[in-house]
Design an enzyme around this catalytic site. Structure first.
Site, short mmCIF file in Angstrom:
data_model
loop_
_atom_site.label_atom_id
_atom_site.label_comp_id
_atom_site.label_asym_id
_atom_site.label_seq_id
_atom_site.Cartn_x
_atom_site.Cartn_y
_atom_site.Cartn_z
N LYS A 67 -5.34 -0.73 -10.48
CA LYS A 67 -5.01 -0.32 -9.18
C LYS A 67 -3.47 -0.27 -9.05
CE LYS A 67 -5.28 -5.04 -7.07
NZ LYS A 67 -3.96 -5.11 -6.66
N ARG A 107 -4.33 -1.52 3.22
CA ARG A 107 -5.97 -0.82 3.28
C ARG A 107 -6.76 -1.84 3.71
NH1 ARG A 107 -9.67 -2.71 -0.14
NH2 ARG A 107 -7.96 -3.69 -1.37
#
Length: 319
Positions: A86, A134
């Site tokens: 990620k 996020r």
């Protein structure tokens, strides 16, 4: 496998955190066992490790944990670099190959909260800490009335904020806790219907110099997992097409399952305003062989619906 590969000592670069050394050590053990070579762990300090106070977005977001390891590869200080996928920028890096993506850990986010509470059980006004825009966006969108504050530091530092009573809960990636055998602290594994993970979350990226073709081929054959690679390819292509970095309020999760005409991939994605007032959730599916195209097409449709306006300035968020 060539004689040159067998006879060399493979130097595996890793960040110095407990999680990084643990997951890099696991990869090193697999390389040693499957390739029959000697392996040495080499610690590399990254800017993200040194600066534990600034937000990741202010440090540059995408690549803050990656560049030092890549520099070590290019210099020849290490032969292999292990990253949390990620953290990996979606733009190819000249001279470096993504040789393998091993089987993925559970990609969900988790809550570690006081008194064993879940998100739904935390009273309005409870303080929850996270280092991710996020997560901030999706927490606000749930409408639970939580107070969200920023979070940096290693896993022990983050967990310590709950233990000390400084915050009521923290949001972390389940995979990291699993790799260091700390799942006992989790009070809730958060359903992706509530909070989609970061693209690539739970997966590892194993990089080496692209010119080291024999090692690239050996690592791919020994460690690469095709379903995981397809899933993260779809997620990362979506992120790339959205032109969003790893610090952007974008979540995505692709899953591979057997369909009527063979393996299929189902991709879900979210782009959200960090204050939670607007959230765009969409999904797409298709043959696993079209993973990149599925991610690209879904991102394009989300851009047509205004996704760019939601993610264009994540660096201004103090998450």
């Amino acid at each position: 496998m060539t004689a040159e590969t067998v006879n060399r000592v493979i130097r595996v670069g890793t960040r110095r955190s407990l999680l990084a050394k643990t997951q890099s050590g696991q990869v090193a053990d697999q390389i040693a066992a499957r390739l029959g070579v000697q392996v040495e762990l080499v610690e590399v300090v990254t800017e993200g490790d040194v600066n534990q106070t600034s937000t990741l977005a202010s440090l540059g977001g995408t690549g803050v944990f990656v560049s030092a390891l890549r520099d070590a590869l290019i210099r020849g200080d290490v032969d292999v670099a292990v990253h949390s996928l990620k953290d990996l920028p979606t733009t190819p890096f000249d001279g470096i190959a993504l040789a393998a993506v091993p089987p993925r850990e559970d990609p969900r986010d988790v809550l570690v909260a006081r008194d064993g509470l879940t998100l739904g059980e935390l009273p309005p006004g409870s303080v929850v800490a996270t280092g991710s825009p996020r997560r901030v966006a999706q927490l606000h969108a749930l409408g639970l009335g939580l107070t969200i504050v920023g979070l940096r530091g290693n896993i022990d530092t983050r967990l310590g904020r709950v233990a000390s009573g400084d915050v009521d809960g923290v949001i972390l990636a389940r995979a990291g806790l699993a790799r260091i055998d700390r799942l006992d602290v989790v009070t809730e594994s958060i359903d992706p219907l509530q909070m989609l993970p970061a693209p690539g979350q739970g997966a590892l990226a194993i990089e080496c110099r692209s010119a080291d073709a024999d090692l690239v081929a050996d690592l791919a054959a020994a460690l690469d997992d095709a379903p995981t690679r397809a899933a993260v390819t779809a997620e990362r292509e979506l992120l790339r097409t959205l032109e969003a970095g790893c610090a952007a309020p974008v979540g995505a999760l692709a899953e591979v399952a057997e369909g009527e005409h063979g393996p299929e991939i189902w991709l879900r994605a979210v782009a959200a305003a960090v204050d939670g007032t607007v959230e765009l959730r969409r999904s797409a599916s298709g043959p696993v062989t079209d993973a990149a195209e599925i991610g690209r097409t879904l991102a394009t449709s989300m851009l047509d619906e205004g996704a760019a306006a939601l993610i264009e300035e994540p660096g201004k968020q103090q998450a």
